[in-house]
Design an enzyme around this catalytic site. Structure first.
Site, short mmCIF file in Angstrom:
data_model
loop_
_atom_site.label_atom_id
_atom_site.label_comp_id
_atom_site.label_asym_id
_atom_site.label_seq_id
_atom_site.Cartn_x
_atom_site.Cartn_y
_atom_site.Cartn_z
N GLY A 145 -18.70 34.27 -53.64
CA GLY A 145 -19.12 34.77 -54.95
C GLY A 145 -19.34 33.71 -56.00
O GLY A 145 -19.67 34.02 -57.14
N ALA A 146 -19.14 32.44 -55.67
CA ALA A 146 -19.28 31.39 -56.69
C ALA A 146 -19.60 30.04 -56.08
O ALA A 146 -18.84 29.52 -55.26
CB ALA A 146 -17.99 31.28 -57.51
N SER A 148 -22.52 27.46 -57.88
CA SER A 148 -22.85 26.63 -59.06
C SER A 148 -21.78 26.76 -60.13
O SER A 148 -21.43 25.79 -60.80
CB SER A 148 -24.19 27.08 -59.65
OG SER A 148 -25.19 27.13 -58.69
N ILE A 173 -18.82 25.38 -46.02
CA ILE A 173 -18.03 24.15 -46.09
C ILE A 173 -18.40 23.18 -44.96
O ILE A 173 -18.15 23.44 -43.79
CB ILE A 173 -16.51 24.45 -46.10
CG1 ILE A 173 -16.19 25.46 -47.21
CG2 ILE A 173 -15.70 23.16 -46.24
CD1 ILE A 173 -16.69 25.12 -48.61
N GLU A 259 -20.97 12.60 -55.43
CA GLU A 259 -21.66 13.48 -54.48
C GLU A 259 -23.16 13.52 -54.78
O GLU A 259 -24.01 13.39 -53.90
CB GLU A 259 -21.03 14.87 -54.61
CG GLU A 259 -21.74 15.96 -53.87
CD GLU A 259 -20.85 17.21 -53.69
OE1 GLU A 259 -19.62 17.13 -53.91
OE2 GLU A 259 -21.40 18.26 -53.34
N ARG A 285 -54.31 9.42 -35.62
CA ARG A 285 -55.02 10.70 -35.49
C ARG A 285 -56.44 10.58 -36.05
O ARG A 285 -56.62 10.17 -37.20
CB ARG A 285 -54.23 11.77 -36.26
CG ARG A 285 -54.83 13.13 -36.22
CD ARG A 285 -54.52 13.83 -34.94
NE ARG A 285 -55.11 15.16 -34.90
CZ ARG A 285 -55.14 15.92 -33.82
NH1 ARG A 285 -54.59 15.48 -32.68
NH2 ARG A 285 -55.69 17.10 -33.85
#
Ligand SMILES: Cc1cc2nc3c(=O)[nH]c(=O)nc-3n(C[C@H](O)[C@H](O)[C@H](O)COP(=O)(O)OP(=O)(O)OC[C@H]3O[C@@H](n4cnc5c(N)ncnc54)[C@H](O)[C@@H]3O)c2cc1C
Length: 396
Positions: A145-146, A148, A173, A259, A285
């Site tokens: 439920g959470a 951000s 996770i 992070e 190509r």
């Protein structure tokens, strides 16, 4: 003409960047070699099995790649934020971002909670094994439920004598199935202000009341393991709290900077690899009597993207440099995360386009890379959330 870096006549500076030292470049060369010999030949099998083997992290630990910014007493290399950027860029270049995220969560997103907030005895006990790759770490903040909205988490940690009792579910996770140590966010202050209601706990695999709910099946990053985690009356000793009770929200925000920096750097590595792969394809190509690379529309698109990638790279390097110098870099890191998270998707879209039908086939690297990129504008701070962080700061 003046140079920031002293140069002898006709001599070039030791590195091609104002931000990196020769030590950083040596590290880059070592990691690139490792990626070529120990990751790329095996990672397709890891995509199929759904995780990167812990043996790979052990090898990286032995080579010193898991403790780039940690002290020598724990086996670390004592470098700065730019060292983490080198690791992330080179893992991003591997074309297997599931492997990259497995490693980067361990080194720069989860273990930082122990290193930055842990007590001396927690650090002494766990950091050497983390740096050696003997214990794999995960960080568990997000819930069904959470995501951000970190203050919206509902997992609770109730104090009972000399234990805390955790109850709740964590979602998405990374390293969740194969981890050994989990840095878990839970609410301790039910009546406290939201920003002072979260605490972080260290939970070891095997603690009664803690289990992996399920391994999650993903669109991309398939060589990384992602799990739902369940805590049911999970009793952890009170000394397993990381930092002070009620200060977890601030630690999470602090560690988010790291992070977001490495996710941005990883995206730049992915962009570089995608462009290289696509340039090779375009030279080979042929269509309408000439290599695709001769088409002006394609050349212009690739050149535009090359410029944007360079702009993103310089922004990431600058944000990392600011952090390494001790400046507040929240605005720059947020800009980098927003910019690179969107850019990597734009680059993959164009690269798939120029591969034609082959870009849609599972056998092409660019197909995997385009799937891997999708989450990078979502995970670790969605673009909209990052832009809000920037907006708050430019309005001051
Ligand atoms: C593969 C994978 C691995 C992950 N690994 C981990 C991990 O190891 N540990 C961990 O704790 N979490 C992890 N996450 C969770 C990740 O960080 C969250 O998915 C992310 O923060 C978004 O949260 P959410 O999914 O709940 O989306 P929500 O918060 O529900 O947001 C949904 C969307 O709404 C928009 N949005 C959200 N807020 C705003 C706003 N304020 N303004 C405008 N728009 C907004 C954004 O577009 C966002 O993508 C992982 C996720 C994935 C997919």
């Amino acid at each position: 003409m003046q140079h920031n870096t002293p140069m002898l006549d006709n001599a070039k500076p030791a590195t091609r960047s104002a931000y990196f030292s020769e030590e950083h470049e040596m590290l880059r060369a070592q990691i690139r070699r490792f990626v070529e010999t120990e990751i790329k030949p095996h990672a397709l099998a890891w995509e199929t099995q759904g995780f990167t083997p812990r043996e790979t992290l052990r090898k990286m630990g032995e080579l010193g790649f898991l403790g780039i910014r940690y002290p020598a007493e724990y086996g670390g290399a004592e470098m700065n934020t730019l060292g983490s950027v080198v690791l992330a860029e080179e893992l991003g270049r591997s074309t297997f971002s599931g492997v990259a995220i497995t490693v980067l969560v361990h080194t720069d997103m989860a273990s930082v909670h122990i290193f930055n907030a842990g007590s001396q005895s927690q650090k002494d006990r766990f950091m050497p094994d983390i740096v050696a790759g003997k214990k794999i770490v995960a960080v568990a903040v997000t819930e069904p439920g959470a995501g951000s909205d970190v203050k919206g988490i509902r997992t609770t940690a109730r104090r009972e004598g000399d234990h805390y009792v955790l109850n709740g579910t964590k979602m998405f996770i990374t390293n969740g199935v194969h981890g050994d140590l989990y840095c878990v966010a839970a609410k301790t202050g039910v009546n406290a202000r939201p920003s002072q209601s979260v605490s972080m706990f260290l939970v070891e695999k095997g603690t009664p009341g803690f289990r992996v709910g399920r391994a999650l099946d993903k669109h991309g990053w398939r060589s990384s393991d992602t799990a739902e985690l369940i805590f049911e009356d999970c009793r952890v000793p009170a000394e397993n709290i990381l930092g002070e009770e009620g200060q977890g929200f601030y630690s999470i925000m602090k560690n988010f900077q790291n992070e977001r920096t490495v996710i941005s750097a990883m995206a730049i590595g992915e962009c570089d690899a995608a462009l290289e792969i696509t340039l090779d394809w375009l030279r080979d190509r042929k269509a309408f009597g000439a290599p695709l690379w001769d088409k002006q529309a394609i050349r212009a698109r690739i050149a535009t993207l090359a410029g944007q990638i360079e702009a993103g790279r310089q922004l990431v390097h600058h944000a990392a440099w600011m952090d390494a110098q001790g400046f507040d870099a929240v605005k720059e890191v947020s800009m980098a995360k927003a910019y690179c998270g969107e850019l990597v998707n734009e680059v993959m879209y164009a690269c798939v386009q120029f591969h034609g039908g082959m870009g849609f086939m599972r056998e092409s690297a660019i197909e995997r890379m385009s799937r891997d990129a999708r989450v990078q504008s979502i995970g670790g701070g969605a673009t909209e959330v990052m832009l809000e962080e920037v907006a708050k700061r430019i309005a001051r």
